[in-house]
Design an enzyme around this catalytic site. Sequence first.
Site, PDB file in Angstrom:
ATOM      1  N   GLY A   1      -5.299   6.720 -17.704  1.00  0.00           N
ATOM      2  CA  GLY A   1      -6.307   7.545 -18.641  1.00  0.00           C
ATOM      3  C   GLY A   1      -5.408   7.869 -19.740  1.00  0.00           C
TER       4      GLY A   1
ATOM      5  CD  GLU B   1      -6.457   3.287 -14.545  1.00  0.00           C
ATOM      6  OE1 GLU B   1      -6.069   2.062 -15.049  1.00  0.00           O
ATOM      7  OE2 GLU B   1      -6.893   4.006 -15.486  1.00  0.00           O
TER       8      GLU B   1
ATOM      9  CB  ALA C   1      -6.079  10.748 -14.330  1.00  0.00           C
TER      10      ALA C   1
ATOM     11  CD  GLU D   1      -9.236   4.800 -18.448  1.00  0.00           C
ATOM     12  OE1 GLU D   1      -8.837   5.851 -18.075  1.00  0.00           O
ATOM     13  OE2 GLU D   1      -9.987   4.117 -18.113  1.00  0.00           O
TER      14      GLU D   1
HETATM   15  N1  CO8 Z   1       0.212  12.001 -12.314  1.00  0.00           N
HETATM   16  C1  CO8 Z   1       0.981  12.992 -11.803  1.00  0.00           C
HETATM   17  N2  CO8 Z   1       2.160  13.224 -12.057  1.00  0.00           N
HETATM   18  C2  CO8 Z   1       2.878  12.105 -12.877  1.00  0.00           C
HETATM   19  C3  CO8 Z   1       2.255  11.095 -13.080  1.00  0.00           C
HETATM   20  C4  CO8 Z   1       0.603  10.982 -13.159  1.00  0.00           C
HETATM   21  N3  CO8 Z   1       0.014  10.132 -13.322  1.00  0.00           N
HETATM   22  N4  CO8 Z   1       3.060  10.219 -14.010  1.00  0.00           N
HETATM   23  C5  CO8 Z   1       4.078  10.610 -13.910  1.00  0.00           C
HETATM   24  N5  CO8 Z   1       4.144  11.883 -13.073  1.00  0.00           N
HETATM   25  C6  CO8 Z   1       5.236  12.947 -12.735  1.00  0.00           C
HETATM   26  C7  CO8 Z   1       6.054  12.379 -11.673  1.00  0.00           C
HETATM   27  O1  CO8 Z   1       5.428  12.506 -10.391  1.00  0.00           O
HETATM   28  C8  CO8 Z   1       7.310  13.137 -11.774  1.00  0.00           C
HETATM   29  O2  CO8 Z   1       7.178  14.194 -11.355  1.00  0.00           O
HETATM   30  P1  CO8 Z   1       8.366  14.983 -10.368  1.00  0.00           P
HETATM   31  O3  CO8 Z   1       9.536  14.923 -10.817  1.00  0.00           O
HETATM   32  O4  CO8 Z   1       7.652  16.289  -9.818  1.00  0.00           O
HETATM   33  O5  CO8 Z   1       8.202  14.178  -9.121  1.00  0.00           O
HETATM   34  C9  CO8 Z   1       7.410  13.111 -13.257  1.00  0.00           C
HETATM   35  O6  CO8 Z   1       6.121  12.930 -13.709  1.00  0.00           O
HETATM   36  C10 CO8 Z   1       8.448  11.976 -13.767  1.00  0.00           C
HETATM   37  O7  CO8 Z   1       8.045  10.727 -13.527  1.00  0.00           O
HETATM   38  P2  CO8 Z   1       8.881   9.752 -12.763  1.00  0.00           P
HETATM   39  O8  CO8 Z   1      10.005  10.411 -12.367  1.00  0.00           O
HETATM   40  O9  CO8 Z   1       7.905   8.892 -11.976  1.00  0.00           O
HETATM   41  O10 CO8 Z   1       9.480   8.912 -14.148  1.00  0.00           O
HETATM   42  P3  CO8 Z   1       9.882   7.536 -14.272  1.00  0.00           P
HETATM   43  O11 CO8 Z   1      10.455   7.378 -15.488  1.00  0.00           O
HETATM   44  O12 CO8 Z   1      10.679   7.095 -13.009  1.00  0.00           O
HETATM   45  O13 CO8 Z   1       8.446   6.552 -14.220  1.00  0.00           O
HETATM   46  C11 CO8 Z   1       6.290   5.974 -14.908  1.00  0.00           C
HETATM   47  C12 CO8 Z   1       7.734   6.769 -15.243  1.00  0.00           C
HETATM   48  C13 CO8 Z   1       6.380   4.658 -14.618  1.00  0.00           C
HETATM   49  C14 CO8 Z   1       5.216   6.266 -15.877  1.00  0.00           C
HETATM   50  C15 CO8 Z   1       5.886   6.629 -13.330  1.00  0.00           C
HETATM   51  O14 CO8 Z   1       5.619   7.897 -13.515  1.00  0.00           O
HETATM   52  C16 CO8 Z   1       4.531   6.274 -12.937  1.00  0.00           C
HETATM   53  O15 CO8 Z   1       4.181   5.036 -12.520  1.00  0.00           O
HETATM   54  N6  CO8 Z   1       3.398   7.134 -13.110  1.00  0.00           N
HETATM   55  C17 CO8 Z   1       2.182   6.915 -12.757  1.00  0.00           C
HETATM   56  C18 CO8 Z   1       1.386   5.965 -13.651  1.00  0.00           C
HETATM   57  C19 CO8 Z   1      -0.012   5.656 -13.330  1.00  0.00           C
HETATM   58  O16 CO8 Z   1      -0.309   5.133 -12.391  1.00  0.00           O
HETATM   59  N7  CO8 Z   1      -0.904   6.068 -14.103  1.00  0.00           N
HETATM   60  C20 CO8 Z   1      -2.442   5.816 -13.765  1.00  0.00           C
HETATM   61  C21 CO8 Z   1      -3.167   6.975 -13.056  1.00  0.00           C
HETATM   62  S1  CO8 Z   1      -4.605   7.200 -12.526  1.00  0.00           S
HETATM   63  C22 CO8 Z   1      -5.680   7.104 -13.917  1.00  0.00           C
HETATM   64  O17 CO8 Z   1      -5.170   7.601 -15.006  1.00  0.00           O
HETATM   65  C23 CO8 Z   1      -7.104   7.096 -13.953  1.00  0.00           C
HETATM   66  C24 CO8 Z   1      -7.676   7.508 -15.172  1.00  0.00           C
HETATM   67  C25 CO8 Z   1      -9.192   7.648 -14.994  1.00  0.00           C
HETATM   68  C26 CO8 Z   1      -9.635   9.183 -14.858  1.00  0.00           C
HETATM   69  C27 CO8 Z   1     -10.946   9.598 -15.502  1.00  0.00           C
HETATM   70  C28 CO8 Z   1     -12.255   9.148 -14.415  1.00  0.00           C
HETATM   71  C29 CO8 Z   1     -13.457   9.432 -15.187  1.00  0.00           C
END
Ligand code: CO8
Length: 258
Positions: free
Chosen positions: A109, A132, A65, A112
């Site tokens: 998400g 998460e 998400a 999921e």
């Molecule tokens: N949300 C928003 N932006 C994101 C997300 C995300 N989940 N993942 C990546 N991005 C963005 C980064 O911020 C970045 O943007 P910017 O260049 O503007 O800063 C761009 O995508 C590229 O990402 P990275 O530079 O971080 O790329 P890397 O190759 O270094 O890393 C990763 C890749 C490991 C995937 C890293 O981006 C990461 O850890 N992302 C977050 C993963 C995460 O924590 N996901 C869980 C989110 S919470 C969730 O999903 C809850 C679901 C339940 C919802 C429904 C409820 C009912």
Amino acid sequence: MAYETLIVEIEDYTALIRLNRPEALNALNAKLMQELAAAIGAADRNDKVRCIVLTGSEKAFAAGADVKEMAEKSFTDVFFDDLFAPEADAIARTRKPLIAAVSGYCLGGGCELAMMCDFIIAADSAKFGQPEINLGIVAGMGGTQRLTRAVGKAKAMDMNLTGRFMDAAEAERCGLVSRVVPAKDLMAEAMKSAGKIAQKSALTAMVVKECVNRAFETTLREGILFERRMFNAAFATEDQKEGMSAFLEKREAQFRDR
Ligand code: CO8
């Protein structure tokens, strides 16, 4: 219909839906979830579609998400909005077969969402996770529930408590994905599988899906009875006559979804 966050193509009875937010690794925001529920719903109702393939990019199916969109929300915001719940419920209620073709990150998400599909074909580059807990939240669209049913308690606890990523080989070993293919072959394999399903009767495929899903919702006895009654009901269809006649006449069946 044109979407902001998706690319949708329909060909040969298969709808291909591609998540398209490359700037955020296909993170699921409100717009994307609304468009996705609408696009899948439209494909589900379209009689020129017999199978739906959901995919992302080479780098990410979806990295979860959208954290930027969620960060400032309060308990009452997410409670009263019921964040993503109507869209998730609608996607999970899709009646036609839905295949997830997963390459790269499939997290939170995103994982999921993939698990709402009927089966997952993974590229060897795929990485699954429920991270998460690293954000101080718990999964909210099935990461503690569908994952546990798919891979069992030990792996589900491990994934949800440590937030570690699982590679494609481990995901296949523990039954999260149906098969792993080289990344370069992912879309060809997914479309080939969709093509096979699209040659069947849509009616029968929808019944098959209902029967398998019953296994998660009821007792074995009730599930077996449901399956038996659906087996009986199949004999009321034209497609049963066509399927069996085609077999006996040694020709390809031409199903009409009737
Ligand atoms: N949300 C928003 N932006 C994101 C997300 C995300 N989940 N993942 C990546 N991005 C963005 C980064 O911020 C970045 O943007 P910017 O260049 O503007 O800063 C761009 O995508 C590229 O990402 P990275 O530079 O971080 O790329 P890397 O190759 O270094 O890393 C990763 C890749 C490991 C995937 C890293 O981006 C990461 O850890 N992302 C977050 C993963 C995460 O924590 N996901 C869980 C989110 S919470 C969730 O999903 C809850 C679901 C339940 C919802 C429904 C409820 C009912």
